[in-house]
Design a protein around this motif. Structure first.
Motif, mmCIF file in Angstrom:
data_model
loop_
_atom_site.group_PDB
_atom_site.id
_atom_site.type_symbol
_atom_site.label_atom_id
_atom_site.label_comp_id
_atom_site.label_asym_id
_atom_site.label_seq_id
_atom_site.Cartn_x
_atom_site.Cartn_y
_atom_site.Cartn_z
ATOM 1 N N VAL A 179 -45.110 87.995 -58.142
ATOM 2 C CA VAL A 179 -44.692 86.888 -57.275
ATOM 3 C C VAL A 179 -44.132 87.425 -55.970
ATOM 4 C CG1 VAL A 179 -42.938 85.080 -57.030
ATOM 5 C CG2 VAL A 179 -44.314 85.206 -59.115
ATOM 6 N N ILE A 227 -40.598 78.587 -57.282
ATOM 7 C CA ILE A 227 -41.564 79.074 -56.293
ATOM 8 C C ILE A 227 -42.551 78.001 -55.851
ATOM 9 C CG2 ILE A 227 -41.395 81.419 -57.181
ATOM 10 C CD1 ILE A 227 -44.124 81.014 -58.504
ATOM 11 N N VAL A 256 -41.869 86.928 -51.023
ATOM 12 C CA VAL A 256 -40.525 86.378 -51.143
ATOM 13 C C VAL A 256 -39.500 87.503 -51.283
ATOM 14 C CG1 VAL A 256 -40.729 86.140 -53.643
ATOM 15 C CG2 VAL A 256 -39.107 84.710 -52.426
ATOM 16 N N HIS A 291 -36.520 76.112 -48.977
ATOM 17 C CA HIS A 291 -36.522 77.539 -48.647
ATOM 18 C C HIS A 291 -35.815 78.453 -49.637
ATOM 19 C CE1 HIS A 291 -38.307 76.524 -44.833
ATOM 20 N NE2 HIS A 291 -37.314 75.705 -44.539
ATOM 21 N N SER A 296 -48.307 76.328 -59.775
ATOM 22 C CA SER A 296 -47.048 77.063 -59.880
ATOM 23 C C SER A 296 -46.830 77.610 -61.281
ATOM 24 C CB SER A 296 -45.869 76.159 -59.494
ATOM 25 O OG SER A 296 -45.902 75.852 -58.119
ATOM 26 N N GLU A 306 -47.215 88.689 -53.888
ATOM 27 C CA GLU A 306 -48.172 87.692 -53.453
ATOM 28 C C GLU A 306 -47.559 86.651 -52.526
ATOM 29 O OE1 GLU A 306 -50.125 86.067 -56.862
ATOM 30 O OE2 GLU A 306 -51.141 87.950 -57.352
ATOM 31 N N LEU A 307 -46.306 86.278 -52.746
ATOM 32 C CA LEU A 307 -45.654 85.273 -51.910
ATOM 33 C C LEU A 307 -44.849 85.881 -50.775
ATOM 34 C CD1 LEU A 307 -44.368 82.611 -54.486
ATOM 35 C CD2 LEU A 307 -46.559 82.729 -53.287
ATOM 36 N N LYS A 348 -43.010 77.850 -52.250
ATOM 37 C CA LYS A 348 -43.098 79.172 -51.615
ATOM 38 C C LYS A 348 -41.851 79.465 -50.783
ATOM 39 C CE LYS A 348 -48.144 79.294 -51.500
ATOM 40 N NZ LYS A 348 -48.311 78.074 -52.314
#
Length: 283
Positions: A224, A193, A230, A117, A161, A227-228, A196
């Motif tokens: 990133v 990443i 995060v 995570h 990735s 799209e993720l 994810k």
């Protein structure tokens, strides 16, 4: 009343299309992905952190600035579960950790949580990469730690990735020691990443890079992030990097937070004398 997330507030079109500048969040109603309270860390008689609070929301980017020795790197190590503070609590809103103070977990539990995570990109690539292994092998290492054993799956995930970090795939078998600083950072990012993560930590990711390479790295990080989905914490001495990438900024001095707020508010109209000095010194 309509509430938009940081990603939803991004303007469409423009040069770079999907890499267009994201607008800072004006109102957050989602549950925080990260909440740390009262973090304190001492090394012998030296106080590195004193009662530091950090809150981070999904898709948000928090910038941390301050002079050397202000506690920025110590804070990042604590958020990456590399060290344990003498005081405080730390919660992540991720599967298996809801409601649990991560500082009470065993070493094995912390390692599992960090692998799945939390991703990190270090200022010094030697801290995050095995310089003699292939670039794809560095990414695969993280997947192996998460339990993947199929060579074909590892190879494919590594390609995905590395492509996401805009690394040239014709060089995926080259070891990082043969790569430029910018490409080493892309390998670190790809590794970070690969699974994810909910949280991405960045420690001076553009230091030592040419201006053009810095711009490419920042564009990749914005893509990133979108799209993720995060959330990111970025430590940087470069206020231009913070202004470009972050939604909010936290100013640290002597292990304490002296000011925090939206990037434009803090950098254009700083309230604390130290923040004023920091901003004016960079002009």
């Amino acid at each position: 009343m309509t509430v938009t997330s940081p990603a939803e507030s991004a303007p469409p079109g423009g040069p770079g299309g999907e890499l267009a500048e994201l607008q800072p969040p004006r109102l957050m109603l989602d549950a925080p992905v990260l909440r740390a309270c009262g973090l304190s860390r001492r090394y012998g008689r030296v106080t590195a952190l004193q009662d530091v609070d950090v809150t981070l929301y999904p898709r948000e980017v928090l910038g941390i600035v301050g002079e050397s020795g202000s506690g920025k790197s110590s804070l990042l190590r604590l958020l990456n579960l590399e060290e344990t503070p003498q005081g405080g609590s730390y919660h992540l809103n991720v599967p298996g950790a809801q409601g649990r103070d991560l500082l009470t977990l065993t070493r094995f539990e912390r390692r599992e949580l960090r692998v799945r995570h939390i991703g990190i990109v270090y200022q010094n690539p030697h801290l995050g990469l095995r310089m003699e292994h292939s670039s794809s092998g560095n990414v695969a290492e993280r997947l192996v730690l998460a339990g993947e054993r199929s060579f074909a799956a590892l190879r494919q995930a590594g390609r995905v990735s590395l492509a996401a970090s805009e690394f040239p795939l014709e060089r995926l078998d080259d070891p990082p020691r043969e790569l430029s600083g910018g490409m080493q950072q892309r390998v670190q990012l790809a590794k970070a990443i690969a699974l994810k993560p909910a949280l991405l930590l960045l420690d001076e990711p553009t230091t030592g890079l040419d201006v053009s390479v810095q711009a490419l790295v920042l564009d990749t990080l914005r893509r990133v992030r979108r799209e993720l989905g995060v959330a990111m914490v970025i430590v940087s001495h470069d206020l231009g990097v913070i202004r470009t990438l972050a939604d909010r900024v936290m100013v640290m001095r002597g292990g304490q937070v002296v000011e925090v707020g939206l990037v434009d508010q803090v950098l254009d109209d700083p309230l604390h004398p130290y923040t004023q000095q920091l901003v004016h010194a960079k002009l």
